[in-house]
Design a protein around this motif. Structure first.
Motif, mmCIF file in Angstrom:
data_model
loop_
_atom_site.group_PDB
_atom_site.id
_atom_site.type_symbol
_atom_site.label_atom_id
_atom_site.label_comp_id
_atom_site.label_asym_id
_atom_site.label_seq_id
_atom_site.Cartn_x
_atom_site.Cartn_y
_atom_site.Cartn_z
ATOM 1 N N GLU A 192 21.768 54.372 -3.036
ATOM 2 C CA GLU A 192 22.828 54.016 -3.975
ATOM 3 C C GLU A 192 22.176 53.502 -5.243
ATOM 4 O OE1 GLU A 192 26.868 51.235 -4.230
ATOM 5 O OE2 GLU A 192 25.780 51.503 -2.342
ATOM 6 N N THR A 193 22.657 53.973 -6.389
ATOM 7 C CA THR A 193 22.036 53.632 -7.661
ATOM 8 C C THR A 193 22.514 52.302 -8.219
ATOM 9 O OG1 THR A 193 23.733 54.776 -8.963
ATOM 10 C CG2 THR A 193 21.841 56.070 -8.219
ATOM 11 N N GLY A 194 23.634 51.797 -7.713
ATOM 12 C CA GLY A 194 24.181 50.579 -8.276
ATOM 13 C C GLY A 194 25.163 50.842 -9.393
ATOM 14 N N LEU A 195 25.299 52.110 -9.791
ATOM 15 C CA LEU A 195 26.230 52.496 -10.855
ATOM 16 C C LEU A 195 27.410 53.285 -10.295
ATOM 17 C CD1 LEU A 195 23.622 53.625 -13.540
ATOM 18 C CD2 LEU A 195 24.839 51.440 -13.438
ATOM 19 N N GLY A 196 27.609 53.156 -9.004
ATOM 20 C CA GLY A 196 28.709 53.881 -8.379
ATOM 21 C C GLY A 196 28.304 55.227 -7.810
ATOM 22 N N PHE A 197 27.029 55.575 -7.928
ATOM 23 C CA PHE A 197 26.546 56.848 -7.407
ATOM 24 C C PHE A 197 25.769 56.584 -6.122
ATOM 25 C CE2 PHE A 197 27.019 57.532 -11.931
ATOM 26 C CZ PHE A 197 27.635 58.771 -11.999
ATOM 27 N N SER A 198 26.109 57.302 -5.101
ATOM 28 C CA SER A 198 25.427 57.151 -3.821
ATOM 29 C C SER A 198 25.306 58.520 -3.171
ATOM 30 C CB SER A 198 26.188 56.184 -2.901
ATOM 31 O OG SER A 198 27.500 56.677 -2.637
ATOM 32 N N GLY A 199 24.474 58.590 -2.169
ATOM 33 C CA GLY A 199 24.291 59.853 -1.468
ATOM 34 C C GLY A 199 23.511 59.653 -0.190
ATOM 35 N N SER A 200 23.377 60.716 0.550
ATOM 36 C CA SER A 200 22.626 60.663 1.802
ATOM 37 C C SER A 200 22.103 62.050 2.126
ATOM 38 C CB SER A 200 23.518 60.156 2.949
ATOM 39 O OG SER A 200 24.586 61.060 3.186
ATOM 40 N N VAL A 201 21.103 62.107 2.958
ATOM 41 C CA VAL A 201 20.530 63.372 3.376
ATOM 42 C C VAL A 201 20.020 63.229 4.801
ATOM 43 C CG1 VAL A 201 18.212 62.810 2.512
ATOM 44 C CG2 VAL A 201 18.898 65.207 2.756
ATOM 45 N N GLN A 202 20.119 64.320 5.548
ATOM 46 C CA GLN A 202 19.583 64.356 6.912
ATOM 47 C C GLN A 202 18.294 65.177 6.850
ATOM 48 O OE1 GLN A 202 23.219 66.104 8.524
ATOM 49 N NE2 GLN A 202 23.598 64.243 9.708
ATOM 50 N N PRO A 203 17.149 64.524 6.660
ATOM 51 C CA PRO A 203 15.900 65.236 6.377
ATOM 52 C C PRO A 203 15.438 66.187 7.477
ATOM 53 C CG PRO A 203 15.470 62.932 6.885
ATOM 54 C CD PRO A 203 16.953 63.067 6.733
ATOM 55 N N LEU A 204 15.679 65.855 8.728
ATOM 56 C CA LEU A 204 15.157 66.687 9.815
ATOM 57 C C LEU A 204 15.938 67.988 10.001
ATOM 58 C CD1 LEU A 204 14.270 64.007 12.522
ATOM 59 C CD2 LEU A 204 12.836 65.001 10.733
ATOM 60 N N SER A 205 17.179 68.019 9.540
ATOM 61 C CA SER A 205 17.968 69.249 9.653
ATOM 62 C C SER A 205 18.220 69.883 8.289
ATOM 63 C CB SER A 205 19.307 68.955 10.347
ATOM 64 O OG SER A 205 20.051 67.997 9.617
ATOM 65 N N HIS A 206 17.617 69.337 7.262
ATOM 66 C CA HIS A 206 17.803 69.855 5.903
ATOM 67 C C HIS A 206 17.106 71.215 5.765
ATOM 68 C CE1 HIS A 206 17.568 70.115 1.497
ATOM 69 N NE2 HIS A 206 18.593 69.284 1.501
ATOM 70 N N PRO A 207 17.676 72.145 4.996
ATOM 71 C CA PRO A 207 17.037 73.460 4.805
ATOM 72 C C PRO A 207 15.597 73.363 4.326
ATOM 73 C CG PRO A 207 19.268 73.522 3.987
ATOM 74 C CD PRO A 207 19.009 72.090 4.369
ATOM 75 N N ALA A 208 15.279 72.353 3.510
ATOM 76 C CA ALA A 208 13.899 72.209 3.020
ATOM 77 C C ALA A 208 12.927 71.994 4.179
ATOM 78 C CB ALA A 208 13.816 71.051 2.030
ATOM 79 N N MET A 209 13.352 71.199 5.159
ATOM 80 C CA MET A 209 12.496 70.968 6.327
ATOM 81 C C MET A 209 12.334 72.239 7.133
ATOM 82 S SD MET A 209 10.630 69.022 8.182
ATOM 83 C CE MET A 209 10.950 67.363 7.567
ATOM 84 N N LEU A 210 13.415 72.996 7.299
ATOM 85 C CA LEU A 210 13.346 74.233 8.071
ATOM 86 C C LEU A 210 12.421 75.239 7.379
ATOM 87 C CD1 LEU A 210 17.094 74.661 9.087
ATOM 88 C CD2 LEU A 210 15.274 73.362 10.212
ATOM 89 N N LEU A 211 12.491 75.323 6.062
ATOM 90 C CA LEU A 211 11.616 76.231 5.321
ATOM 91 C C LEU A 211 10.162 75.799 5.427
ATOM 92 C CD1 LEU A 211 13.795 76.777 2.133
ATOM 93 C CD2 LEU A 211 13.220 78.508 3.843
ATOM 94 N N THR A 212 9.932 74.490 5.415
ATOM 95 C CA THR A 212 8.561 73.981 5.537
ATOM 96 C C THR A 212 7.981 74.322 6.905
ATOM 97 O OG1 THR A 212 9.059 72.148 4.032
ATOM 98 C CG2 THR A 212 7.119 71.913 5.455
ATOM 99 N N VAL A 213 8.774 74.158 7.946
ATOM 100 C CA VAL A 213 8.319 74.491 9.297
ATOM 101 C C VAL A 213 8.051 75.991 9.409
ATOM 102 C CG1 VAL A 213 8.958 74.537 11.739
ATOM 103 C CG2 VAL A 213 9.489 72.529 10.348
#
Length: 226
Positions: free
Chosen positions: A36-57
């Motif tokens: 969370e940035t403190g300016l009302g912007f927040s987010g989340s990611v699931q790194p182990l199931s993220h497409p980037a992780m799958l492509l890396t593997v």
């Protein structure tokens, strides 16, 4: 041939396994990184199931199965990273614009203004979905922004809801082919960085035709079910 196709086979198996096997999907999805940035912007990611992780593997599997030397693998990583520089700048700019429009209410204001046409709304419903994908870079984000709008408009205009919701999803999917976010990524993949405008101009008429046909179909269903 099998060795050459091995990275793609690994990628397909990873995608299927991490999505269709509940215990695996639950275990990987349980790891969440939030911010969370403190300016009302927040987010989340699931790194182990993220497409980037799958492509890396899949890349690592390719290196092992094809017996790629460490030097060649490192060269591939460095080359790909250098190519991502200009792409990253463009993607950050596009995402920043999209998120600013979303949080400022600009996107919703544009859509609510268009909703005033009432009975003819089904003709433009797919265009709203496509517009949402164009500015956000995601059909899912477009549906999040405008699904409630489509339902509210349907009730206000006494139109059947399902055709408008279907038109929203249809348009959001169609918007992927003209989404700057996707175009930037696609041209970088095939080595055409810098040709984004040319690509957009060439495919926009096709997207417009696609959305128009979807609008006509939504209008016909709305009249039939109404």
């Amino acid at each position: 041939m099998l060795r050459a196709a091995s990275p793609y086979l690994v990628l397909v198996l990873l995608v299927l396994g991490t999505r269709l096997i509940p215990p695996v999907a639950d275990a990987l999805g349980s790891v969440v990184v939030e911010w969370e940035t403190g300016l009302g912007f927040s987010g989340s990611v699931q790194p182990l199931s993220h497409p980037a992780m799958l492509l890396t593997v899949a890349f690592a599997a390719r290196a092992v199965l094809q017996r790629t030397s460490g030097r060649d693998a490192a060269h591939a990583i460095v080359t790909a990273t250098r190519q991502l520089g200009p792409v990253l700048v463009a993607l950050v700019a596009m995402i920043t614009i999209a998120r600013t429009m979303s949080h400022a209410g600009m996107t919703n204001e544009l859509a609510f203004a268009a909703a005033g046409i009432r009975a003819a709304w089904p003709l433009l419903s797919p265009a709203v979905g496509a517009f949402g994908t164009f500015v956000t870079g995601s059909a899912t984000a477009s549906n999040v922004l405008f699904t409630e709008l489509q339902a509210t408009t349907a009730r206000a205009a006494e139109l059947p809801t399902l055709p408008l919701l279907g038109a929203q999803g249809f348009g959001a999917s169609a918007g992927n082919i003209i989404c700057p976010h996707n175009i930037v990524a696609a041209v970088a993949t095939v080595g055409l960085t810098g040709q984004e405008g040319r690509v957009l101009r060439s495919i926009f008429p096709l997207a417009a035709l696609y959305v128009t046909l979807g609008g006509l179909l939504a209008f016909a269903f709305a009249q039939w079910l109404g």
